[in-house]
Design a protein around this motif. Structure first.
Motif, PDB file in Angstrom:
ATOM      1  N   ILE A 176       0.868  -1.175   0.000  1.00 10.04           N
ATOM      2  CA  ILE A 176       0.000   0.000   0.000  1.00 10.04           C
ATOM      3  C   ILE A 176       0.906   1.227   0.000  1.00 10.04           C
ATOM      4  N   ASN A 177       0.733   2.090  -0.992  1.00 10.95           N
ATOM      5  CA  ASN A 177       1.634   3.219  -1.186  1.00 10.95           C
ATOM      6  C   ASN A 177       0.871   4.507  -1.463  1.00 10.95           C
ATOM      7  N   ILE A 178       1.358   5.597  -0.907  1.00 10.42           N
ATOM      8  CA  ILE A 178       0.801   6.912  -1.208  1.00 10.42           C
ATOM      9  C   ILE A 178       1.312   7.327  -2.581  1.00 10.42           C
ATOM     10  N   ASN A 179       0.401   7.783  -3.431  1.00  8.62           N
ATOM     11  CA  ASN A 179       0.809   8.352  -4.708  1.00  8.62           C
ATOM     12  C   ASN A 179       0.624   9.861  -4.607  1.00  8.62           C
ATOM     13  N   PRO A 180       1.712  10.629  -4.673  1.00 10.24           N
ATOM     14  CA  PRO A 180       1.593  12.074  -4.525  1.00 10.24           C
ATOM     15  C   PRO A 180       0.948  12.767  -5.727  1.00 10.24           C
TER      16      PRO A 180
END
Length: 160
Positions: free
Chosen positions: A72-76
């Motif tokens: 799970i990753n934040i996409n800026p």
């Protein structure tokens, strides 16, 4: 992906996963709530890499249940769209679709609000967590902006 008979390269919707969980999950109600919670998290942090291979399931006593969350990753970049849709929506309006998705997951309005509020509160802690673990301030600022944007959208939709 196997749960719904999916194939690489095709587009899918969280609704399809929810419908399959009803038939295959060991405790459908609990797994549907977990699916709603994971979809809410993906929206809150702009996790656009939310393809079906990142919704792992484990087989237990002949039935299926979610594995612990992973990848799970934040996409800026708010221009990127989600891989897995919510009621066909993959872009900025995905927060609105999450409200309808709560019904499919049989979560109920107040429970959905509670889950989203908890998810938003936890997501907003990412900047402090990143700082504590040595991330550079420029990276923290970049990621926190995307999280704040998506969390604000969820708050608006769910009346928080």
């Amino acid at each position: 992906m196997s749960l719904i008979g999916g194939r690489d390269g095709l587009s899918y919707d969280y609704v399809e996963v929810a419908e399959a969980l009803v038939d295959w999950a060991s405790n459908a109600r609990a797994e549907l709530e977990k699916l709603f919670r994971r979809a809410a998290l993906s929206v809150a942090i702009n996790n656009t890499d939310d393809h079906l291979r990142n919704l792992g399931l484990l087989r237990e006593e002949g039935r299926w249940g979610f594995s612990p969350a992973f990848d799970i990753n934040i996409n800026p970049d708010l221009r990127h769209t989600h891989v897995t849709a919510v009621y066909g929506e993959t872009g900025a309006a995905i927060a609105e679709s999450l409200g309808e998705f709560a019904e499919v997951c049989e979560v109920g309005t107040e429970r959905a609000r509670s889950i989203v509020a908890s998810t938003v509160n936890a997501s907003r802690q990412c900047a402090a967590f990143a700082k504590k673990h040595g991330c550079k301030q420029a990276e923290i600022t970049l990621l926190a902006g995307a999280v704040e944007n998506r969390c604000a959208a969820l708050e608006k939709v769910f009346g928080l």
